[in-house]
Design a protein around this motif. Structure first.
Motif, PDB file in Angstrom:
ATOM      1  N   GLY A   1      39.319  66.280  20.178  1.00 24.62           N
ATOM      2  CA  GLY A   1      39.545  67.508  20.920  1.00 24.62           C
ATOM      3  C   GLY A   1      38.537  68.568  20.549  1.00 24.62           C
ATOM      4  O   GLY A   1      37.955  68.536  19.458  1.00 24.62           O
ATOM      5  N   PRO A   2      38.321  69.550  21.424  1.00 24.50           N
ATOM      6  CA  PRO A   2      37.402  70.650  21.116  1.00 24.50           C
ATOM      7  C   PRO A   2      37.931  71.497  19.962  1.00 24.50           C
ATOM      8  O   PRO A   2      39.099  71.384  19.571  1.00 24.50           O
ATOM      9  CB  PRO A   2      37.388  71.474  22.417  1.00 24.50           C
ATOM     10  N   ASN A   3      37.084  72.367  19.431  1.00 22.56           N
ATOM     11  CA  ASN A   3      37.529  73.318  18.413  1.00 22.56           C
ATOM     12  C   ASN A   3      38.691  74.146  18.952  1.00 22.56           C
ATOM     13  O   ASN A   3      38.643  74.627  20.092  1.00 22.56           O
ATOM     14  CB  ASN A   3      36.395  74.256  18.008  1.00 22.56           C
ATOM     15  N   GLY A   4      39.719  74.322  18.140  1.00 17.67           N
ATOM     16  CA  GLY A   4      40.861  75.129  18.552  1.00 17.67           C
ATOM     17  C   GLY A   4      41.845  74.424  19.451  1.00 17.67           C
ATOM     18  O   GLY A   4      42.789  75.048  19.952  1.00 17.67           O
ATOM     19  N   ALA A   5      41.668  73.117  19.652  1.00 19.88           N
ATOM     20  CA  ALA A   5      42.564  72.391  20.562  1.00 19.88           C
ATOM     21  C   ALA A   5      43.935  72.159  19.958  1.00 19.88           C
ATOM     22  O   ALA A   5      44.911  71.946  20.681  1.00 19.88           O
ATOM     23  CB  ALA A   5      41.933  71.053  20.960  1.00 19.88           C
ATOM     24  N   GLY A   6      44.028  72.140  18.610  1.00 16.92           N
ATOM     25  CA  GLY A   6      45.319  71.938  17.960  1.00 16.92           C
ATOM     26  C   GLY A   6      45.397  70.753  17.030  1.00 16.92           C
ATOM     27  O   GLY A   6      46.461  70.462  16.478  1.00 16.92           O
ATOM     28  N   LYS A   7      44.274  70.069  16.806  1.00 18.19           N
ATOM     29  CA  LYS A   7      44.278  68.867  15.970  1.00 18.19           C
ATOM     30  C   LYS A   7      44.767  69.163  14.551  1.00 18.19           C
ATOM     31  O   LYS A   7      45.661  68.481  14.025  1.00 18.19           O
ATOM     32  CB  LYS A   7      42.872  68.244  15.901  1.00 18.19           C
ATOM     33  N   THR A   8      44.160  70.169  13.924  1.00 14.56           N
ATOM     34  CA  THR A   8      44.513  70.489  12.542  1.00 14.56           C
ATOM     35  C   THR A   8      45.944  71.002  12.439  1.00 14.56           C
ATOM     36  O   THR A   8      46.651  70.703  11.468  1.00 14.56           O
ATOM     37  CB  THR A   8      43.524  71.514  11.957  1.00 14.56           C
ATOM     38  N   THR A   9      46.390  71.750  13.426  1.00 11.46           N
ATOM     39  CA  THR A   9      47.777  72.232  13.425  1.00 11.46           C
ATOM     40  C   THR A   9      48.751  71.067  13.393  1.00 11.46           C
ATOM     41  O   THR A   9      49.724  71.068  12.625  1.00 11.46           O
ATOM     42  CB  THR A   9      48.049  73.111  14.660  1.00 11.46           C
ATOM     43  N   VAL A  10      48.496  70.053  14.215  1.00 16.07           N
ATOM     44  CA  VAL A  10      49.360  68.871  14.228  1.00 16.07           C
ATOM     45  C   VAL A  10      49.360  68.197  12.861  1.00 16.07           C
ATOM     46  O   VAL A  10      50.417  67.849  12.315  1.00 16.07           O
ATOM     47  CB  VAL A  10      48.919  67.864  15.318  1.00 16.07           C
TER      48      VAL A  10
ATOM     49  N   ILE B   1      43.295  65.686  22.726  1.00 12.57           N
ATOM     50  CA  ILE B   1      44.090  66.894  22.782  1.00 12.57           C
ATOM     51  C   ILE B   1      43.221  68.043  23.264  1.00 12.57           C
ATOM     52  O   ILE B   1      42.087  68.195  22.834  1.00 12.57           O
ATOM     53  CB  ILE B   1      44.726  67.205  21.402  1.00 12.57           C
ATOM     54  N   ASN B   2      43.763  68.811  24.194  1.00 14.37           N
ATOM     55  CA  ASN B   2      43.021  69.964  24.711  1.00 14.37           C
ATOM     56  C   ASN B   2      44.022  71.050  25.080  1.00 14.37           C
ATOM     57  O   ASN B   2      45.078  70.774  25.652  1.00 14.37           O
ATOM     58  CB  ASN B   2      42.201  69.572  25.947  1.00 14.37           C
ATOM     59  N   ASN B   3      43.709  72.288  24.682  1.00 18.21           N
ATOM     60  CA  ASN B   3      44.612  73.413  24.934  1.00 18.21           C
ATOM     61  C   ASN B   3      46.029  73.133  24.458  1.00 18.21           C
ATOM     62  O   ASN B   3      47.015  73.448  25.124  1.00 18.21           O
ATOM     63  CB  ASN B   3      44.621  73.763  26.427  1.00 18.21           C
ATOM     64  N   GLY B   4      46.131  72.476  23.304  1.00 16.26           N
ATOM     65  CA  GLY B   4      47.424  72.284  22.674  1.00 16.26           C
ATOM     66  C   GLY B   4      48.276  71.175  23.257  1.00 16.26           C
ATOM     67  O   GLY B   4      49.458  71.049  22.899  1.00 16.26           O
ATOM     68  N   GLN B   5      47.707  70.335  24.117  1.00  8.36           N
ATOM     69  CA  GLN B   5      48.473  69.242  24.705  1.00  8.36           C
ATOM     70  C   GLN B   5      47.664  67.947  24.679  1.00  8.36           C
ATOM     71  O   GLN B   5      46.444  67.966  24.832  1.00  8.36           O
ATOM     72  CB  GLN B   5      48.867  69.566  26.147  1.00  8.36           C
ATOM     73  N   VAL B   6      48.350  66.829  24.489  1.00  9.80           N
ATOM     74  CA  VAL B   6      47.688  65.529  24.571  1.00  9.80           C
ATOM     75  C   VAL B   6      47.494  65.194  26.037  1.00  9.80           C
ATOM     76  O   VAL B   6      48.470  65.062  26.789  1.00  9.80           O
ATOM     77  CB  VAL B   6      48.515  64.433  23.871  1.00  9.80           C
ATOM     78  N   ILE B   7      46.233  65.092  26.459  1.00  5.57           N
ATOM     79  CA  ILE B   7      45.947  64.863  27.874  1.00  5.57           C
ATOM     80  C   ILE B   7      45.630  63.400  28.182  1.00  5.57           C
ATOM     81  O   ILE B   7      45.662  62.990  29.344  1.00  5.57           O
ATOM     82  CB  ILE B   7      44.792  65.766  28.360  1.00  5.57           C
ATOM     83  N   LYS B   8      45.329  62.624  27.145  1.00  5.36           N
ATOM     84  CA  LYS B   8      45.051  61.201  27.362  1.00  5.36           C
ATOM     85  C   LYS B   8      45.242  60.453  26.052  1.00  5.36           C
ATOM     86  O   LYS B   8      44.897  60.947  24.979  1.00  5.36           O
ATOM     87  CB  LYS B   8      43.602  61.010  27.843  1.00  5.36           C
ATOM     88  N   GLU B   9      45.789  59.259  26.133  1.00  6.55           N
ATOM     89  CA  GLU B   9      46.012  58.450  24.942  1.00  6.55           C
ATOM     90  C   GLU B   9      45.968  56.985  25.322  1.00  6.55           C
ATOM     91  O   GLU B   9      46.363  56.605  26.429  1.00  6.55           O
ATOM     92  CB  GLU B   9      47.377  58.780  24.324  1.00  6.55           C
ATOM     93  N   GLY B  10      45.487  56.150  24.410  1.00  6.68           N
ATOM     94  CA  GLY B  10      45.497  54.715  24.668  1.00  6.68           C
ATOM     95  C   GLY B  10      44.553  53.958  23.768  1.00  6.68           C
ATOM     96  O   GLY B  10      43.840  54.534  22.946  1.00  6.68           O
TER      97      GLY B  10
ATOM     98  N   ILE C   1      34.168  63.655  27.304  1.00  2.49           N
ATOM     99  CA  ILE C   1      33.612  64.784  28.057  1.00  2.49           C
ATOM    100  C   ILE C   1      34.196  64.815  29.469  1.00  2.49           C
ATOM    101  O   ILE C   1      34.544  65.890  29.999  1.00  2.49           O
ATOM    102  CB  ILE C   1      32.074  64.699  28.127  1.00  2.49           C
ATOM    103  N   LYS C   2      34.356  63.654  30.078  1.00  2.00           N
ATOM    104  CA  LYS C   2      34.923  63.574  31.427  1.00  2.00           C
ATOM    105  C   LYS C   2      36.345  64.122  31.453  1.00  2.00           C
ATOM    106  O   LYS C   2      36.710  64.898  32.336  1.00  2.00           O
ATOM    107  CB  LYS C   2      34.902  62.122  31.898  1.00  2.00           C
ATOM    108  N   GLN C   3      37.152  63.741  30.441  1.00  2.00           N
ATOM    109  CA  GLN C   3      38.544  64.202  30.396  1.00  2.00           C
ATOM    110  C   GLN C   3      38.628  65.711  30.197  1.00  2.00           C
ATOM    111  O   GLN C   3      39.436  66.388  30.835  1.00  2.00           O
ATOM    112  CB  GLN C   3      39.297  63.490  29.264  1.00  2.00           C
ATOM    113  N   ILE C   4      37.791  66.245  29.312  1.00  2.00           N
ATOM    114  CA  ILE C   4      37.808  67.686  29.044  1.00  2.00           C
ATOM    115  C   ILE C   4      37.372  68.462  30.287  1.00  2.00           C
ATOM    116  O   ILE C   4      37.990  69.479  30.659  1.00  2.00           O
ATOM    117  CB  ILE C   4      36.901  68.045  27.850  1.00  2.00           C
ATOM    118  N   ARG C   5      36.323  68.008  30.969  1.00  2.00           N
ATOM    119  CA  ARG C   5      35.826  68.717  32.152  1.00  2.00           C
ATOM    120  C   ARG C   5      36.828  68.642  33.302  1.00  2.00           C
ATOM    121  O   ARG C   5      37.020  69.627  34.021  1.00  2.00           O
ATOM    122  CB  ARG C   5      34.475  68.144  32.573  1.00  2.00           C
ATOM    123  N   GLU C   6      37.466  67.482  33.464  1.00  2.00           N
ATOM    124  CA  GLU C   6      38.468  67.367  34.511  1.00  2.00           C
ATOM    125  C   GLU C   6      39.648  68.296  34.230  1.00  2.00           C
ATOM    126  O   GLU C   6      40.217  68.889  35.171  1.00  2.00           O
ATOM    127  CB  GLU C   6      38.960  65.919  34.626  1.00  2.00           C
ATOM    128  N   GLY C   7      40.010  68.447  32.958  1.00  2.00           N
ATOM    129  CA  GLY C   7      41.079  69.359  32.599  1.00  2.00           C
ATOM    130  C   GLY C   7      40.725  70.802  32.931  1.00  2.00           C
ATOM    131  O   GLY C   7      41.569  71.565  33.428  1.00  2.00           O
TER     132      GLY C   7
END
Length: 245
Positions: free
Chosen positions: A37-46, A206-215, A233-239
């Motif tokens: 995830g990008p910086n600030g997406a929530g990875k470290t918080t989790v 994870i982006n903007n505090g939510q898991v947008i894709k997993e597998g 990059i595709k997932q982040i841009r589509e989001g």
């Protein structure tokens, strides 16, 4: 395969409105799970919530079937972690840093301390004060501390931060060795997506505090030319495009 980690509906919103919302994912025994995830997406918080370093406002975490809130000692008994920067006491030698860390565990012998120092290529410098260590050496010392108790599950937040190419390759080799030869399960985060593709069998974006894709990586990358980096990059841009509508 049994769940090593179960995260359900984790939510923590900070005063600035950022945070995580309804995060859920599982990690199975033997997985090397990459958290991207990008910086600030929530990875470290989790990761902090999983290890009890901060509290969620909602949700639950189970490690090896034990609730981390009501059964913390059982939940964290077989877990090694390095979250954010390695904790290093600079006035102590590398060896004494690990000797101090070993007091938190049962049955960590001096031989085990030497073993993990050798594992992270710090054995020649073990009697030097950590004040003289480079950032990469301090990071490897933190990894050594996380390995002390022979954990069955490791949580590593940016483990290659500050490492040169050789150090990065060494960390990759350690992760692959422990996963394949000792059946250690991993939750990793890193901005080095190429490295994540080389070690992870499963990812969560994870982006903007939510898991947008997993597998499974093998299932998400649909052709030989696609890389984990291009997929990410595709997932982040589509989001971003969805939010802009």
């Amino acid at each position: 395969m049994k769940n090593v980690l179960e995260v359900k509906n984790l939510t923590k919103i900070y005063q600035n409105g950022r945070g995580i919302r309804d995060i859920s994912f599982d990690i199975l025994a033997g997985d090397v799970y990459g958290f991207l995830g990008p910086n600030g997406a929530g990875k470290t918080t989790v990761m902090k919530i999983i290890m009890g370093l901060c509290r969620a406002q909602k949700g639950e975490v189970k490690i090896f079937g034990h609730d981390s809130t009501t059964q913390p000692e059982r939940a964290w008994q077989h877990v090694g972690a390095m979250i954010e920067n390695a904790v290093v006491y600079e006035y102590m030698s590398g060896y004494k840093n690990l000797l101090l860390a070993s007091r938190f565990y049962k049955d960590v012998t001096p031989a085990r301390i030497d073993e993990v120092l050798e594992m992270v290529d710090l054995a020649p410098f073990k009697h030097e004060k950590a004040a003289g260590y480079s950032l990469g050496m301090k990071q490897r010392l933190g990894l050594a501390a996380a390995l002390l108790s022979k954990p069955k599950f490791m949580i590593l937040d940016e483990p290659t931060n500050g490492l040169d190419v050789e150090g990065t390759v060494k960390v990759r080799e350690i992760i692959i060795h422990l996963a394949r030869e000792h059946q250690v399960t991993f939750l990793l985060s890193s901005h080095l997506i190429h490295e994540m593709q080389m070690v992870c069998n499963k990812i969560g974006i994870i982006n903007n505090g939510q898991v947008i894709k997993e597998g499974l990586v093998a299932d998400l990358l649909h052709n030989e030319d696609e890389t984990l980096e291009s997929f990410f990059i595709k997932q982040i841009r589509e989001g971003r495009e969805e939010r802009a509508k």
